[in-house]
Write a protein that holds these residues in place. Sequence first.
Motif, mmCIF file in Angstrom:
data_model
loop_
_atom_site.group_PDB
_atom_site.id
_atom_site.type_symbol
_atom_site.label_atom_id
_atom_site.label_comp_id
_atom_site.label_asym_id
_atom_site.label_seq_id
_atom_site.Cartn_x
_atom_site.Cartn_y
_atom_site.Cartn_z
ATOM 1 N N UNK A 201 2.373 -4.171 -8.979
ATOM 2 C CA UNK A 201 3.823 -4.049 -8.859
ATOM 3 C C UNK A 201 4.350 -5.466 -8.950
ATOM 4 N N UNK A 202 5.557 -5.604 -9.433
ATOM 5 C CA UNK A 202 6.100 -6.950 -9.592
ATOM 6 C C UNK A 202 6.399 -7.561 -8.228
ATOM 7 N N UNK A 203 6.398 -8.879 -8.145
ATOM 8 C CA UNK A 203 6.767 -9.525 -6.883
ATOM 9 C C UNK A 203 8.138 -9.069 -6.382
ATOM 10 N N UNK A 204 9.078 -8.842 -7.318
ATOM 11 C CA UNK A 204 10.413 -8.394 -6.934
ATOM 12 C C UNK A 204 10.377 -6.992 -6.322
ATOM 13 N N UNK A 205 9.563 -6.108 -6.890
ATOM 14 C CA UNK A 205 9.442 -4.755 -6.350
ATOM 15 C C UNK A 205 8.838 -4.780 -4.949
ATOM 16 N N UNK A 206 7.784 -5.543 -4.790
ATOM 17 C CA UNK A 206 7.127 -5.646 -3.480
ATOM 18 C C UNK A 206 8.086 -6.242 -2.464
ATOM 19 N N UNK A 207 8.808 -7.294 -2.841
ATOM 20 C CA UNK A 207 9.766 -7.921 -1.937
ATOM 21 C C UNK A 207 10.887 -6.954 -1.573
ATOM 22 N N UNK B 9 -1.415 -5.085 -5.952
ATOM 23 C CA UNK B 9 -1.353 -6.543 -5.984
ATOM 24 C C UNK B 9 -0.139 -6.922 -6.812
ATOM 25 N N UNK B 10 0.260 -8.188 -6.716
ATOM 26 C CA UNK B 10 1.393 -8.652 -7.509
ATOM 27 C C UNK B 10 0.965 -8.800 -8.961
ATOM 28 N N UNK B 11 1.847 -8.343 -9.840
ATOM 29 C CA UNK B 11 1.551 -8.410 -11.263
ATOM 30 C C UNK B 11 2.715 -7.863 -12.048
ATOM 31 N N UNK C 208 0.859 -1.183 0.000
ATOM 32 C CA UNK C 208 0.000 0.000 0.000
ATOM 33 C C UNK C 208 0.895 1.232 0.000
ATOM 34 N N UNK C 209 0.525 2.202 -0.814
ATOM 35 C CA UNK C 209 1.265 3.456 -0.854
ATOM 36 C C UNK C 209 0.392 4.540 -0.230
ATOM 37 N N UNK C 210 0.979 5.279 0.714
ATOM 38 C CA UNK C 210 0.279 6.397 1.346
ATOM 39 C C UNK C 210 0.881 7.707 0.857
ATOM 40 N N UNK C 211 0.024 8.611 0.437
ATOM 41 C CA UNK C 211 0.428 9.974 0.122
ATOM 42 C C UNK C 211 -0.144 10.812 1.261
ATOM 43 N N UNK C 212 0.734 11.231 2.171
ATOM 44 C CA UNK C 212 0.313 11.913 3.404
ATOM 45 C C UNK C 212 0.428 13.420 3.214
#
Length: 141
Positions: free
Chosen positions: A110-116, A36-38, A10-14
């Motif tokens: 986002x790719x699984x690699x990016x999320x990881x 989600x992963x993609x 999750x990305x927060x823009x505060x």
Amino acid sequence: LIDGITYPMEMHVVNVLVDQEATASTDYLVLSFLFKMGEENKFVQEFIDKIPSHAPSEANLTPGTVNFTDFLPEPADHELHEWYHYLGSLTTPPYTESVNWYVFKNIYTASPEQIQHLNEIEGNNARHVHALNQRAVEIEQ
């Protein structure tokens, strides 16, 4: 958590809304985007590329280096007009109240690699889901 589904990122823009009357009140507006992963996400990758490779370290970025319009260059009408809204708190200590949350319904990838990679840097920093406690959740469709 939406309809029982937990998303891996999750990305927060505060945004801080400072009271014009200079009282002790500070309100927040948080825009939340779920992933989600993609497929690889170009904006996420640009952000990752700016993170220093050695800790502890700082990246001194000039304003505009990370540009939100790279994430949403020309959003389709539905991307920013469908959301959940509720009054809540920040997700990190001291968990300040007075936060207007807008969680957008459009789910990004986002790719699984990016999320990881981001999880390795930040760790599992998700706050546990809390009960609504009489809070109303507005839905805009």
